[in-house]
Design a protein around this motif. Structure first.
Motif, PDB file in Angstrom:
ATOM      1  N   GLY A   7       0.514  -1.576  -0.008  1.00 26.73           N
ATOM      2  CA  GLY A   7       0.054  -0.049  -0.249  1.00 26.73           C
ATOM      3  C   GLY A   7       0.845   1.241  -0.127  1.00 26.73           C
ATOM      4  O   GLY A   7       0.263   2.331  -0.095  1.00 26.73           O
ATOM      5  N   ASN A   8       2.261   0.679  -0.486  1.00 22.29           N
ATOM      6  CA  ASN A   8       3.186   2.288  -0.192  1.00 22.29           C
ATOM      7  C   ASN A   8       2.889   2.678  -1.942  1.00 22.29           C
ATOM      8  O   ASN A   8       2.828   2.164  -2.191  1.00 22.29           O
ATOM      9  N   GLU A   9       2.645   4.140  -1.791  1.00 24.15           N
ATOM     10  CA  GLU A   9       3.383   4.965  -3.304  1.00 24.15           C
ATOM     11  C   GLU A   9       4.614   5.056  -3.311  1.00 24.15           C
ATOM     12  O   GLU A   9       5.297   5.607  -2.240  1.00 24.15           O
ATOM     13  N   ARG A  10       4.969   5.807  -4.483  1.00 25.56           N
ATOM     14  CA  ARG A  10       6.149   5.791  -5.218  1.00 25.56           C
ATOM     15  C   ARG A  10       5.686   6.091  -6.177  1.00 25.56           C
ATOM     16  O   ARG A  10       5.052   5.336  -6.899  1.00 25.56           O
ATOM     17  N   GLU A  11       7.035   6.951  -6.281  1.00 22.93           N
ATOM     18  CA  GLU A  11       7.209   8.418  -7.928  1.00 22.93           C
ATOM     19  C   GLU A  11       8.190   6.743  -8.878  1.00 22.93           C
ATOM     20  O   GLU A  11       8.596   6.714  -8.550  1.00 22.93           O
ATOM     21  N   VAL A  12       7.268   6.755 -10.219  1.00 26.44           N
ATOM     22  CA  VAL A  12       8.455   5.872 -11.121  1.00 26.44           C
ATOM     23  C   VAL A  12       8.247   6.669 -12.509  1.00 26.44           C
ATOM     24  O   VAL A  12       7.330   7.264 -13.177  1.00 26.44           O
ATOM     25  N   TRP A  13       9.120   6.140 -12.743  1.00 26.64           N
ATOM     26  CA  TRP A  13       9.284   6.543 -14.915  1.00 26.64           C
ATOM     27  C   TRP A  13       9.185   5.580 -15.530  1.00 26.64           C
ATOM     28  O   TRP A  13       9.950   4.233 -15.853  1.00 26.64           O
ATOM     29  N   GLU A  14       7.773   5.786 -15.883  1.00 24.21           N
ATOM     30  CA  GLU A  14       7.382   4.648 -16.625  1.00 24.21           C
ATOM     31  C   GLU A  14       7.270   4.975 -18.674  1.00 24.21           C
ATOM     32  O   GLU A  14       7.570   5.752 -18.656  1.00 24.21           O
ATOM     33  N   VAL A  15       7.823   3.595 -19.141  1.00 18.61           N
ATOM     34  CA  VAL A  15       8.097   3.663 -20.289  1.00 18.61           C
ATOM     35  C   VAL A  15       7.323   3.857 -20.994  1.00 18.61           C
ATOM     36  O   VAL A  15       6.146   2.847 -20.610  1.00 18.61           O
TER      37      VAL A  15
END
Length: 262
Positions: A141-149
């Motif tokens: 349930g933890n949110e994280r920012e990612v760079w999605e292709v």
């Protein structure tokens, strides 16, 4: 130390150079061959042609444009968009392109990267990566920012994370990565230096920063802060805001090795 390259990008749609913001709102910027010839005269190091709707429309790039460009300019140029098979790559190289660039097909068919690299060498094999910052929730349930292709001109998210994907395409045989931030593209607010640096430090092949150039200082930042090997720009050159020479002089003033016209 190798000279940092300044690379105008010609996004092509229906035979014309266009430029948009965040991959949409396209404006006409001229005939591709004429624009390419102008950039060579101005001192560009390379060119990149991207047929931005070829993959989405499931069609091939216009080979005639590539042939006409090869007849007019002598600097290296890369062509991408709509390359789905090794034969597509062969046709473009035969028409005069020095490198071919794949994006959507690399994600769908990773072995195509290896096929092109084995046939033409890694130096002719470029992979475009179009990441976008997204927030994801993990199993806890933890949110994280990612760079999605994203692929198909930024229309389809893939679930791949940009840094991991960059490492994979290098292993597959790619000799260069063009990294275009979807968040910054066309905004003229500068490149996404964080992701540029992350990818540049994660791979040993050259990384071309793309998406967001608004003034010459941004290209210098891409090299000095983003650790990129080259900087790609479109709007600032297409619409006469800055010349290649002005841009390179700013970069040289900041201690960057660039090739100047004699």
């Amino acid at each position: 130390m190798l000279a940092a390259r300044v690379i105008p990008c010609l996004d092509v749609n229906q035979g014309r150079v266009v430029k948009g913001t965040n991959f949409v709102k396209l404006r006409d910027a001229g005939d591709p061959v004429e624009v390419a010839a102008r950039y060579e005269a101005e001192g560009a190091d390379e060119l990149v042609f991207l047929d931005i709707t070829a993959s989405h429309e499931a069609r091939a790039i216009t080979l005639d444009m590539v042939r006409r460009t090869a007849e007019r300019v002598f600097m290296p140029f890369t062509v991408g968009g709509g390359i789905r098979t090794l034969d597509d790559a062969k046709a473009l190289i035969s028409a005069g392109a020095e490198k071919v660039s794949i994006n959507s097909s690399a994600v769908r068919t990773p072995e195509l990267v290896s096929q092109i690299s084995r046939w033409f060498g890694s130096c002719a094999t470029v992979v475009n990566i179009d990441p976008k910052r997204v927030t994801k929730t993990d199993e806890d349930g933890n949110e994280r920012e990612v760079w999605e292709v994203h692929i198909n001109g930024g229309r389809i998210p893939t679930g791949l994370e940009a840094v991991a994907w960059a490492k994979q395409v290098e292993e597959l045989g790619a000799g260069e990565i063009v990294l275009t931030s979807m968040d910054c593209d066309g905004t003229k607010d500068g490149y996404d230096l964080e992701i540029t640096r992350a990818v540049s430090e994660a791979v040993s092949i050259p990384v071309v920063a793309s998406g967001g150039a608004g003034r010459p200082e941004h290209l210098a930042d891409a090299i000095l802060l983003g650790k990129a090997d080259a900087a790609l720009a479109a709007s600032i050159f297409h619409f006469g805001e800055y010349t290649i020479e002005q841009t390179k002089r700013v970069m040289a003033d900041r201690g960057i090795n660039v090739r100047m016209l004699v």
